[in-house]
Design a protein around this motif. Structure first.
Motif, short mmCIF file in Angstrom:
data_model
loop_
_atom_site.label_atom_id
_atom_site.label_comp_id
_atom_site.label_asym_id
_atom_site.label_seq_id
_atom_site.Cartn_x
_atom_site.Cartn_y
_atom_site.Cartn_z
N PHE A 9 36.72 20.14 -8.06
CA PHE A 9 36.35 21.46 -7.40
C PHE A 9 35.66 22.44 -8.18
N GLN A 10 36.33 22.55 -9.64
CA GLN A 10 35.85 23.51 -10.52
C GLN A 10 34.28 22.76 -11.09
N GLU A 11 34.07 21.62 -10.99
CA GLU A 11 32.85 21.18 -11.49
C GLU A 11 31.79 21.63 -10.43
N VAL A 12 32.10 21.38 -9.37
CA VAL A 12 31.12 21.86 -8.18
C VAL A 12 30.67 23.31 -8.14
N ILE A 13 31.91 23.94 -8.61
CA ILE A 13 31.55 25.64 -8.42
C ILE A 13 30.91 25.65 -9.68
N ARG A 14 30.87 25.27 -10.74
CA ARG A 14 30.23 25.42 -12.16
C ARG A 14 28.78 25.29 -11.74
N GLN A 15 28.54 23.95 -10.98
CA GLN A 15 27.05 23.46 -10.70
C GLN A 15 26.42 24.44 -9.93
N GLU A 16 27.03 25.01 -8.71
CA GLU A 16 26.60 25.93 -7.91
C GLU A 16 26.25 27.35 -8.77
N LEU A 17 27.18 27.69 -9.47
CA LEU A 17 26.79 28.84 -10.13
C LEU A 17 25.52 28.76 -11.08
N GLU A 18 25.51 27.67 -11.76
CA GLU A 18 24.45 27.58 -12.67
C GLU A 18 22.86 27.30 -11.71
N LEU A 19 22.94 26.70 -10.45
CA LEU A 19 21.96 26.80 -9.84
C LEU A 19 21.47 28.08 -9.26
N SER A 20 22.53 28.84 -8.89
CA SER A 20 22.51 30.33 -8.26
C SER A 20 21.63 30.98 -9.44
N VAL A 21 22.14 30.96 -10.46
CA VAL A 21 21.68 31.90 -11.66
C VAL A 21 20.10 31.32 -12.11
N LYS A 22 19.96 30.22 -11.97
CA LYS A 22 18.47 29.54 -12.27
C LYS A 22 17.64 30.21 -11.17
N LYS A 23 18.02 30.22 -9.93
CA LYS A 23 17.14 30.54 -8.92
C LYS A 23 16.92 32.12 -9.11
N GLU A 24 17.77 32.84 -9.42
CA GLU A 24 17.67 34.35 -9.39
C GLU A 24 16.90 34.56 -10.74
N LEU A 25 17.12 33.87 -11.98
CA LEU A 25 16.31 34.17 -13.08
C LEU A 25 14.76 33.73 -12.82
#
Length: 97
Positions: A9-25
């Motif tokens: 679960f933590q790994e999935v959340i981490r990946q989603e956060l990274e993807l979200s930050v990448k899109k915003e950047l």
């Protein structure tokens, strides 16, 4: 939830956060003018890498027991002038933004 399930679960959340930050950047990068593009891209890539490192760390990122109050004479003061912000500290004169 099992320890393995929690880790997944933590790994999935981490990946989603990274993807979200990448899109915003990437959105922010599209707002950079042509003469600022390369510098802005380098800055945002650096932030993305720092954020990735932050997400990889386990445990507390700050040892709150080691945090101390700054000396009384180390204040940072600011003033909003008509056209800019001016920051003052005891370490330097003023910096206009």
């Amino acid at each position: 939830m099992s320890q393995d399930g929690a880790s997944q679960f933590q790994e999935v959340i981490r990946q989603e956060l990274e993807l979200s930050v990448k899109k915003e950047l990437e959105k922010i990068l599209t707002t950079a003018s042509s003469h600022e593009f390369e510098h802005t891209k380098k800055d945002l890539d650096g932030f993305r890498k720092l954020f990735h490192r932050f997400l990889q760390e386990k445990g507390p990122s700050v040892d709150w027991g080691k945090i101390q109050r700054p000396p009384e004479d180390s204040g940072l003061f600011y003033q909003n002038t008509a056209h800019s912000w001016k920051f003052y500290s005891n370490a330097c004169t003023s910096v206009s933004l």
